[in-house]
Design an enzyme around this catalytic site. Sequence first.
Site, PDB file in Angstrom:
ATOM      1  N   CYS A   1      46.618  30.126 -56.319  1.00  0.00           N
ATOM      2  CA  CYS A   1      45.440  30.584 -57.057  1.00  0.00           C
ATOM      3  C   CYS A   1      44.665  29.375 -57.613  1.00  0.00           C
ATOM      4  O   CYS A   1      44.107  28.609 -56.845  1.00  0.00           O
ATOM      5  CB  CYS A   1      45.842  31.596 -58.124  1.00  0.00           C
ATOM      6  SG  CYS A   1      44.449  32.563 -58.765  1.00  0.00           S
TER       7      CYS A   1
ATOM      8  N   HIS B   1      48.879  35.610 -55.292  1.00  0.00           N
ATOM      9  CA  HIS B   1      50.086  35.284 -56.045  1.00  0.00           C
ATOM     10  C   HIS B   1      51.335  35.658 -55.255  1.00  0.00           C
ATOM     11  O   HIS B   1      51.697  36.825 -55.169  1.00  0.00           O
ATOM     12  CB  HIS B   1      50.058  35.982 -57.411  1.00  0.00           C
ATOM     13  CG  HIS B   1      49.038  35.397 -58.316  1.00  0.00           C
ATOM     14  ND1 HIS B   1      49.306  34.301 -59.115  1.00  0.00           N
ATOM     15  CD2 HIS B   1      47.737  35.698 -58.497  1.00  0.00           C
ATOM     16  CE1 HIS B   1      48.203  33.977 -59.776  1.00  0.00           C
ATOM     17  NE2 HIS B   1      47.245  34.806 -59.412  1.00  0.00           N
TER      18      HIS B   1
ATOM     19  N   GLU C   1      54.319  34.890 -56.109  1.00  0.00           N
ATOM     20  CA  GLU C   1      55.451  35.027 -57.022  1.00  0.00           C
ATOM     21  C   GLU C   1      55.641  36.441 -57.561  1.00  0.00           C
ATOM     22  O   GLU C   1      56.706  36.757 -58.095  1.00  0.00           O
ATOM     23  CB  GLU C   1      55.320  34.029 -58.179  1.00  0.00           C
ATOM     24  CG  GLU C   1      54.226  34.325 -59.180  1.00  0.00           C
ATOM     25  CD  GLU C   1      52.835  33.843 -58.806  1.00  0.00           C
ATOM     26  OE1 GLU C   1      51.985  33.780 -59.709  1.00  0.00           O
ATOM     27  OE2 GLU C   1      52.578  33.530 -57.634  1.00  0.00           O
TER      28      GLU C   1
END
Length: 183
Positions: A80, A168, A170
Amino acid sequence: MDKVLVIDFGAQYAQLIARRVRECHVYSEIVPHDTPVAALADMRPSGIILSGGPKSVYEPGAPSVDPRLFDLGVPVLGICYGQQAMAQALGGEVGHTGIAEFGKTDLRVSEPNAVLFVEAPTEQTVWMSHNDAVVRPPEGFIATASTTACPVAAFEDRERGLYGVQFHVEVSHTPKGLDLLKN
């Protein structure tokens, strides 16, 4: 011992990124974005992740990346804001596209042999949270995935081991995120 440094640009998910790295059986450590490159080199990382963050890279006073970081000879992944900071530091262009993406987004992989997307589906759901995006990758990089609103949702310079994603990896809302992180 392998060690991945997570450079924190104020991300709400920095701890989660570090935890996901540990889930890949690799030690991780979070460091502030203003840690000097020489100090990062002294930590002997086997990889570096540039976290997301709440600012726009072109805001006055926004955290930036020292371009010498990319000369350490270790793989670097920008997530990001981290992708945007990498692009800006290396001569790419980040812009306010006028189309924000927040939430689940359909990603199209244009380079299925790209390092991050090895053995990944060419169409997948990812989690986006951005107003700005890379509009022109730095020299030597190729765009490897896109969304309707983000033509450079992922890029890589395989020769230098530099990778970036606008989404993202994660979060659990990116179902293949851990696989991309492992790659």
